[in-house]
Enzyme design. Structure first.
Site, mmCIF file in Angstrom:
data_model
loop_
_atom_site.group_PDB
_atom_site.id
_atom_site.type_symbol
_atom_site.label_atom_id
_atom_site.label_comp_id
_atom_site.label_asym_id
_atom_site.label_seq_id
_atom_site.Cartn_x
_atom_site.Cartn_y
_atom_site.Cartn_z
ATOM 1 N N LYS A 116 35.245 42.533 32.901
ATOM 2 C CA LYS A 116 33.898 42.214 32.416
ATOM 3 C C LYS A 116 33.391 43.305 31.483
ATOM 4 O O LYS A 116 32.645 43.043 30.549
ATOM 5 C CB LYS A 116 32.932 42.090 33.596
ATOM 6 C CG LYS A 116 33.101 40.819 34.428
ATOM 7 C CD LYS A 116 31.975 40.741 35.452
ATOM 8 C CE LYS A 116 32.358 39.967 36.687
ATOM 9 N NZ LYS A 116 32.440 38.537 36.545
ATOM 10 N N LYS A 158 27.827 45.424 39.193
ATOM 11 C CA LYS A 158 28.875 44.384 39.135
ATOM 12 C C LYS A 158 30.225 45.047 38.997
ATOM 13 O O LYS A 158 30.374 45.978 38.207
ATOM 14 C CB LYS A 158 28.686 43.562 37.870
ATOM 15 C CG LYS A 158 28.173 42.191 38.049
ATOM 16 C CD LYS A 158 28.266 41.461 36.713
ATOM 17 C CE LYS A 158 27.226 40.393 36.638
ATOM 18 N NZ LYS A 158 27.285 39.655 35.368
ATOM 19 N N GLY A 164 34.045 35.466 41.652
ATOM 20 C CA GLY A 164 33.598 34.830 42.896
ATOM 21 C C GLY A 164 32.434 35.549 43.554
ATOM 22 O O GLY A 164 32.239 35.451 44.760
ATOM 23 N N GLY A 165 31.656 36.266 42.747
ATOM 24 C CA GLY A 165 30.458 36.921 43.288
ATOM 25 C C GLY A 165 30.752 38.163 44.124
ATOM 26 O O GLY A 165 29.835 38.740 44.715
ATOM 27 N N HIS A 208 21.744 29.651 34.516
ATOM 28 C CA HIS A 208 23.134 29.837 34.104
ATOM 29 C C HIS A 208 23.440 28.692 33.143
ATOM 30 O O HIS A 208 23.502 27.535 33.549
ATOM 31 C CB HIS A 208 24.049 29.801 35.336
ATOM 32 C CG HIS A 208 25.507 29.853 34.997
ATOM 33 N ND1 HIS A 208 26.358 30.810 35.485
ATOM 34 C CD2 HIS A 208 26.269 29.046 34.228
ATOM 35 C CE1 HIS A 208 27.573 30.597 35.016
ATOM 36 N NE2 HIS A 208 27.549 29.524 34.259
ATOM 37 N N HIS A 235 26.117 32.898 44.642
ATOM 38 C CA HIS A 235 26.534 33.045 43.237
ATOM 39 C C HIS A 235 27.666 32.087 42.877
ATOM 40 O O HIS A 235 28.431 32.333 41.954
ATOM 41 C CB HIS A 235 26.963 34.492 42.931
ATOM 42 C CG HIS A 235 25.853 35.481 43.086
ATOM 43 N ND1 HIS A 235 24.689 35.409 42.367
ATOM 44 C CD2 HIS A 235 25.734 36.558 43.879
ATOM 45 C CE1 HIS A 235 23.898 36.393 42.713
ATOM 46 N NE2 HIS A 235 24.490 37.108 43.640
ATOM 47 N N GLU A 275 29.950 31.990 29.324
ATOM 48 C CA GLU A 275 28.819 31.889 30.246
ATOM 49 C C GLU A 275 27.685 32.806 29.798
ATOM 50 O O GLU A 275 27.912 33.978 29.500
ATOM 51 C CB GLU A 275 29.257 32.287 31.660
ATOM 52 C CG GLU A 275 30.317 31.366 32.238
ATOM 53 C CD GLU A 275 30.589 31.631 33.725
ATOM 54 O OE1 GLU A 275 31.017 30.696 34.401
ATOM 55 O OE2 GLU A 275 30.372 32.779 34.198
ATOM 56 N N ARG A 292 39.929 29.286 30.573
ATOM 57 C CA ARG A 292 40.632 28.155 31.212
ATOM 58 C C ARG A 292 39.708 26.945 31.214
ATOM 59 O O ARG A 292 38.567 27.037 30.769
ATOM 60 C CB ARG A 292 40.959 28.519 32.663
ATOM 61 C CG ARG A 292 39.708 28.950 33.408
ATOM 62 C CD ARG A 292 39.897 29.097 34.879
ATOM 63 N NE ARG A 292 38.861 29.891 35.484
ATOM 64 C CZ ARG A 292 37.640 29.503 35.787
ATOM 65 N NH1 ARG A 292 37.272 28.270 35.510
ATOM 66 N NH2 ARG A 292 36.776 30.309 36.358
#
Ligand code: ADP
Length: 668
Positions: A116, A158, A164-165, A208, A235, A275, A292
């Site tokens: 990220k 983060k 997956g949160g 989102h 999430h 996103e 993907r």
């Protein structure tokens, strides 16, 4: 185009990919674990090969084994679906090395988006707006905290490698920072073996919103509009829709441009999703790019009329994009509800079990069910507990939402706890109908999503009781030629007397006694129902699962689904799970009240409803047991008190075991 496609996945996405491949005349090969030998994806594929034991790491995640199978069967391409190996750069590289086409982006693009923090650096350079924050290599806790202090709280920590949160922590004040950082790092290290952290401004009311992009190997890219995936638990998405409510053409253009810039910055090819968090003031920020096909891609297919898997296969075999941006348009509105084996009443905990009954709504132009399971299949601990995706389309959001609610009430699953009732309440509740979407939707609207308040119970309990008496009446059909003959009735009919019966209904956390009096019969049959201190005059008709009720002059329709753990009632506004407690083994023999309370068969203690020593009335429910999938109430045979319970809730008891000691009131 390819001749033979191997799908390195399972479940609904494997089945969905096979359908498109079949339509395009491409032969398909499935792989499966020991647990999936009889799974739907295995049955649907032209060939299927076992790749190992049930745990994913021993089968579906065995990259080399998948490649070996592809070589052996002569597959010229591999579609990885989502999850498993779909974003695994090493697997993509292995495909390349073995001259097998990986249906997805080039290795470099997967690697670029794998972290990220590296992704944010690339996006920053490309001029894509980012959530304000720090995403550098400098991980000195004091520096991280300085960034947080300067940004202002709340902030979100983060894990750069996260998914997956996991490895995420909200920090609401300076004093909490260090403890939250330690916890997030620990979680990241144990989940991803990497504790590199990002600090971001925590947006408190974001939505989102993600953009579907598609690029080909000839330098062209288009975006297929947006999806709103704000409704999430832990999430994780649970309901998605397209287009995003309230989206303006100008904002869509801006977000689409930003997403295409992101894709171009990493030399993207194939299907990807960028996103964003969309803030209340209309600002949007890049969050991550998924390299993907997304779980929620069907809503985009429904509004654009395109088959995204077909696009993937065409692009992967070097064809040009099937459409230009100008040729794409939005038609109507679509929703996807993820039907999970999970318990919304218990913090959405995943559930397991056998799907004794699996009856989805009938598919049509408007209703699509993407599933990977058959009736009789096991929802096991090994894989994701998603049973199906229910996708609906209509001309407008309102119409699509009504269709969704109807389809959910027609979705029958027995054997595992599901979130269908929860999804129904979500589809029906006013804040969702009004599209008041934020990523905290579930927490904010708890009241509307779970039947908890007295107002809801007041309207639901009489309907439930009416259903139970009508159902009992149906079971005791009048077999005589004379429809009005009382002699064949088996429903407590009394001459010259109104019969009163107590109907005991249990919900998630309470038990209610309702008194039902019947008068008249046939079309004139009327019930007076006493519930929560109020009397209602009711009439009803039951045709299969369809219930028409008239309560105090208000006529409405409902559906009641009977399953092995009780009943699900769907009114026009709410879904409600309940059970009937049959007073079938309380001591009723006046002379026998000291004989002890014994379990009639093997079962489980569900609840103790009184305290030891507490004075109880005759007939009061003391304890509930579950045996043979039915609940049974143990009631007091006389006024008195329980001196001791020999079991606690959750305990298993053998048939014949003494359950409690009861002391009768001396004055009786
Ligand atoms: P993961 O990869 O673990 O799923 P994401 O970065 O995709 O994590 O974020 C998952 C969800 O967490 C988002 O959909 C959003 O609801 C929430 N979220 C992420 N970043 C922020 C932020 N800066 N502020 C508020 N919510 C956020």
């Amino acid at each position: 185009m390819f001749n033979k496609l191997l799908i390195a996945n399972r479940g609904e996405i494997c089945c969905r990919i096979i359908k498109t491949a079949q339509k395009m005349g491409i032969a398909t090969v499935a792989v499966f674990s020991d647990a999936d030998a009889n799974a739907l994806h295995v049955k649907m594929a032209d060939e299927a090969v076992n790749i190992g034991p049930a745990p994913s790491r021993d089968s579906y995640l065995q990259a080399q084994r998948v490649i070996d199978v592809a070589i052996k069967v002569g597959a010229d391409a591999i579609h990885p679906g989502y999850g498993f190996l779909s974003e695994n750069a090493e697997f993509c590289r292995l495909c390349e090395q073995n001259n097998i086409v990986f249906v997805g982006p080039p290795v470099g693009a997967i690697e670029a988006m794998g972290s990220k923090s590296a992704a944010k650096q690339i996006m920053e350079k490309a001029g894509v707006p980012l959530v304000p924050g720090h995403h550098g290599e400098d991980q000195d806790p004091a520096i991280l905290k300085k960034h947080a202090d300067e940004m202002g709280y709340p902030v979100l920590l983060k894990a750069a490698a996260g998914g997956g949160g996991k490895g995420m922590r909200q920090v609401w004040s300076e004093t909490e920072f260090q403890a939250a950082l330690d916890a997030a790092k620990r979680e990241a290290l144990s989940s991803f073996n990497d504790d590199l952290m990002l600090v971001e401004k925590y947006l408190t009311q974001p939505r989102h919103v993600e953009i579907q992009v598609f690029c080909d190997n000839h330098g062209k890219g288009v975006f297929l509009f947006e999806r709103d995936c704000s409704v999430q638990r832990r999430h994780q998405k649970v309901m998605e829709e397209a287009p995003a409510p309230g989206m303006t053409e100008a904002l869509r253009e801006q977000m689409g441009d930003a997403a295409l810039k992101a894709a171009a910055a990493i030399g993207y090819s194939g299907a990807g999703t960028v996103e964003f968090l969309l803030d209340v003031d209309g600002s949007f920020y890049f969050m991550e790019m998924n390299t993907r096909l997304q779980v929620e891609h069907p809503v985009t297919e429904m509004i654009s009329g395109q088959d995204l898997v077909e696009w993937q296969l065409r692009v992967a075999s070097n064809e040009h994009l099937p459409k230009t941006q100008d040729q794409l348009s939005i038609n109507g509105h679509a929703f996807e509800a993820r039907v999970y084996a999970e318990d919304p009443d218990n913090d959405f905990l995943p559930a397991t079990g056998t799907l004794h009954l699996l009856q989805p709504p009938i598919e049509s132009q408007n209703v699509r069910v993407d599933t990977g399971v058959n009736q009789g299949d096991e929802v096991s601990v090994y894989y994701d507990p998603m049973i199906a995706k229910l996708i609906v389309w209509d001309e407008s959001r309102d119409k699509a939402l009504s269709r969704l609610a109807k389809a959910l009430s027609e979705y029958h699953v027995e054997g595992v706890t599901t979130n269908i009732d929860f999804l129904y309440n979500l589809a029906n509740c006013k804040p969702f109908r009004d599209a008041q979407l934020t990523t905290n939707f579930i927490e904010q609207h708890n009241e509307s999503l779970f039947v908890e308040n007295e107002q809801d119970l007041k309207s639901l309990l009489p309907v439930a009781a009416l259903y139970l008496v009508l159902e009992k009446d149906k079971a005791s059909t009048n077999t005589s030629q004379d429809a009005y003959s009382p002699w064949q009735l088996n429903n407590n009919w009394r001459a010259n007397e109104q019969h009163a019966e107590t109907v005991t209904i249990s919900t998630k956390d309470a038990v209610f006694d309702l008194i039902v009096r019947q008068s008249g019969h046939g079309n004139n049959q009327t019930f007076s129902i006493e519930s929560l201190g109020q009397k209602y005059s009711c009439q009803g008709e039951l045709e299969g699962e369809n219930l028409t009720v008239n309560i105090d002059g208000h006529r409405s329709r409902a559906t009641v689904v009977k399953h092995d753990k009780g009943y699900s009632l769907f009114t026009s506004e709410l879904a409600f799970k309940f059970n009937q407690i049959k007073p079938d083994f309380g001591l009723t023999d006046e002379d026998d009240h000291n004989a002890g309370f014994t379990a009639p068969m093997n079962g489980t203690v569900v609840a103790l409803l009184v305290e030891p020593g507490q004075a109880v009335e005759k007939g009061q429910t003391l304890m509930i047991m579950e045996a043979m999938k039915m609940e049974h109430a143990l009631t007091a045979s006389s006024p008195g008190k329980v001196t001791e319970f020999f079991y606690q809730a959750g305990d298993l008891v053998d048939g014949g075991a003494e359950l409690l000691e009861f002391e009768e009131d001396e004055n009786t």
